[in-house]
Design a protein around this motif. Structure first.
Motif, mmCIF file in Angstrom:
data_model
loop_
_atom_site.group_PDB
_atom_site.id
_atom_site.type_symbol
_atom_site.label_atom_id
_atom_site.label_comp_id
_atom_site.label_asym_id
_atom_site.label_seq_id
_atom_site.Cartn_x
_atom_site.Cartn_y
_atom_site.Cartn_z
ATOM 1 N N LEU A 92 -9.050 0.116 0.046
ATOM 2 C CA LEU A 92 -8.856 1.651 0.355
ATOM 3 C C LEU A 92 -9.167 1.490 2.173
ATOM 4 O O LEU A 92 -10.039 1.114 2.442
ATOM 5 C CB LEU A 92 -10.004 2.338 -0.122
ATOM 6 N N THR A 93 -8.060 2.168 2.535
ATOM 7 C CA THR A 93 -8.097 2.221 4.085
ATOM 8 C C THR A 93 -7.810 3.541 4.705
ATOM 9 O O THR A 93 -6.835 4.116 4.168
ATOM 10 C CB THR A 93 -6.680 1.080 4.549
ATOM 11 N N LEU A 94 -8.674 3.509 5.896
ATOM 12 C CA LEU A 94 -8.397 4.907 6.666
ATOM 13 C C LEU A 94 -8.111 4.302 8.030
ATOM 14 O O LEU A 94 -8.618 3.445 8.636
ATOM 15 C CB LEU A 94 -9.813 5.821 6.531
ATOM 16 N N ARG A 135 0.986 -1.229 -0.003
ATOM 17 C CA ARG A 135 -0.069 0.122 0.022
ATOM 18 C C ARG A 135 0.925 1.235 -0.019
ATOM 19 O O ARG A 135 2.033 1.224 0.285
ATOM 20 C CB ARG A 135 -0.786 0.056 1.124
ATOM 21 N N VAL A 136 0.335 2.185 -0.379
ATOM 22 C CA VAL A 136 0.825 3.630 -0.687
ATOM 23 C C VAL A 136 -0.268 4.644 0.019
ATOM 24 O O VAL A 136 -1.613 4.289 -0.314
ATOM 25 C CB VAL A 136 1.367 4.034 -1.901
ATOM 26 N N GLY A 137 0.046 5.678 0.221
ATOM 27 C CA GLY A 137 -0.940 6.973 0.872
ATOM 28 C C GLY A 137 -0.301 8.043 1.383
ATOM 29 O O GLY A 137 0.842 8.291 1.165
ATOM 30 N N LEU A 138 -1.260 8.804 2.013
ATOM 31 C CA LEU A 138 -1.001 10.048 2.551
ATOM 32 C C LEU A 138 -1.461 10.117 3.953
ATOM 33 O O LEU A 138 -2.037 9.506 4.436
ATOM 34 C CB LEU A 138 -1.653 11.252 1.837
ATOM 35 N N THR A 139 -0.397 10.815 4.913
ATOM 36 C CA THR A 139 -0.580 10.911 6.222
ATOM 37 C C THR A 139 -0.827 12.353 6.695
ATOM 38 O O THR A 139 -0.304 13.348 5.971
ATOM 39 C CB THR A 139 0.642 10.480 7.032
ATOM 40 N N ALA A 162 0.517 21.587 10.595
ATOM 41 C CA ALA A 162 0.427 20.186 10.089
ATOM 42 C C ALA A 162 0.428 20.312 8.424
ATOM 43 O O ALA A 162 -0.151 21.254 8.088
ATOM 44 C CB ALA A 162 -1.057 19.427 10.420
ATOM 45 N N THR A 163 0.887 19.435 7.993
ATOM 46 C CA THR A 163 0.987 19.257 6.326
ATOM 47 C C THR A 163 1.086 17.926 6.050
ATOM 48 O O THR A 163 1.182 16.683 6.998
ATOM 49 C CB THR A 163 2.106 19.939 5.745
ATOM 50 N N VAL A 164 0.790 17.501 4.924
ATOM 51 C CA VAL A 164 0.676 16.011 4.170
ATOM 52 C C VAL A 164 1.845 15.512 3.972
ATOM 53 O O VAL A 164 3.038 16.090 3.732
ATOM 54 C CB VAL A 164 -0.408 16.054 2.996
ATOM 55 N N GLY A 165 2.199 14.211 4.644
ATOM 56 C CA GLY A 165 3.361 13.417 4.423
ATOM 57 C C GLY A 165 3.076 11.982 3.744
ATOM 58 O O GLY A 165 1.714 11.793 3.559
ATOM 59 N N PRO A 166 3.978 11.269 3.464
ATOM 60 C CA PRO A 166 3.720 10.004 2.766
ATOM 61 C C PRO A 166 3.644 8.839 3.809
ATOM 62 O O PRO A 166 4.036 8.930 4.925
ATOM 63 C CB PRO A 166 5.304 9.611 1.855
ATOM 64 N N ALA A 167 2.992 7.913 3.246
ATOM 65 C CA ALA A 167 2.696 6.435 3.823
ATOM 66 C C ALA A 167 3.172 5.344 3.017
ATOM 67 O O ALA A 167 2.573 5.258 1.724
ATOM 68 C CB ALA A 167 1.344 6.346 4.429
ATOM 69 N N PHE A 168 3.778 4.218 3.430
ATOM 70 C CA PHE A 168 4.058 3.083 2.740
ATOM 71 C C PHE A 168 3.858 1.925 3.590
ATOM 72 O O PHE A 168 4.026 1.910 4.854
ATOM 73 C CB PHE A 168 5.514 3.121 2.019
ATOM 74 N N GLY A 169 3.293 0.760 2.988
ATOM 75 C CA GLY A 169 3.318 -0.412 3.885
ATOM 76 C C GLY A 169 3.285 -1.814 3.435
ATOM 77 O O GLY A 169 2.740 -1.948 1.889
ATOM 78 N N PHE A 221 -4.535 7.727 4.918
ATOM 79 C CA PHE A 221 -5.418 7.163 3.879
ATOM 80 C C PHE A 221 -4.657 6.461 2.854
ATOM 81 O O PHE A 221 -3.590 7.021 2.269
ATOM 82 C CB PHE A 221 -6.415 8.192 3.157
ATOM 83 N N THR A 222 -4.958 5.034 2.600
ATOM 84 C CA THR A 222 -3.826 4.282 1.663
ATOM 85 C C THR A 222 -4.732 3.489 0.761
ATOM 86 O O THR A 222 -5.819 3.367 0.775
ATOM 87 C CB THR A 222 -3.100 3.263 2.408
#
Length: 187
Positions: A158-160, A35-39, A50-57, A174-175
């Motif tokens: 799709l995951t929150l 998965r990839v997404g935004l945090t 706060a600002t948006v960052g990356p997510a990987f899993g 959100f990924t």
């Protein structure tokens, strides 16, 4: 608070071993996900914005036979990014977390083309501050990660979720994930 937390963990991770609601569709036992997404950061941290960052899993799950429950292991990397403003310069600090989690979940309509799910994970968080470090911090701590989402067409998830951990490192993410396995078995 400790009793509520313990009861939540017991419910999420203990129920798979209790005979759950019968699942009409037999699915493949093992499934994997990338998965990839935004945090986005949760809570305040030294007044930064706060600002948006990356997510990987990545995750591997075992679907418990004749039930709608699954359990697994997840590794993810998330970042709580904040900007700090001074009179002359704006600093951007990324509070990175690498999480190793045991997971459990319940799938509503498992094996169908649209399958909503709820679940949670708990485990180890290894954290550190990177980029333009204004407030240094690194170490290890506990992480709790509740989640909700939907799996579409047996391959798209799709995951929150939220990674609740040390102050300044907790986030919501959100990924979008690609799933292999876990499809209905051929008869």
């Amino acid at each position: 608070m400790k009793k509520l937390f313990f009861c939540t963990l017991l419910t999420i991770f203990g129920l798979p071993f209790v005979k759950a609601q019968s699942n009409e569709v037999e699915v493949q036992r093992v499934e994997g996900e990338l998965r990839v997404g935004l945090t986005a950061p949760l809570g305040g941290f030294h007044g930064g914005s706060a600002t948006v960052g990356p997510a990987f899993g990545a995750e591997i799950r075992y679907n418990i036979p004749k039930s709608s429950w699954d359990m697994g292991f997840q590794i993810n990397a998330t970042t709580a990014v904040r900007k700090f403003h001074s009179s002359n310069y704006t600093y951007e600090q990324s509070n990175r977390s690498v999480n190793y989690l045991l997971t459990g979940g319940y799938n509503f309509g498992q094996g169908k083309k649209v399958s909503p799910f709820v679940g949670a994970g708990f485990g180890l968080n290894i954290y550190d501050a990177i980029d333009e470090v204004v407030y240094d911090g690194s170490g290890k701590c506990f992480t709790f990660a509740p989640r909700v989402g939907v799996e579409l067409f047996h391959h798209l998830r799709l995951t929150l979720s939220s990674n609740i951990t040390r102050t300044g490192y907790s986030n919501i993410e959100f990924t979008i994930g690609g799933v292999i396995g876990g499809r209905p078995k051929k008869r």
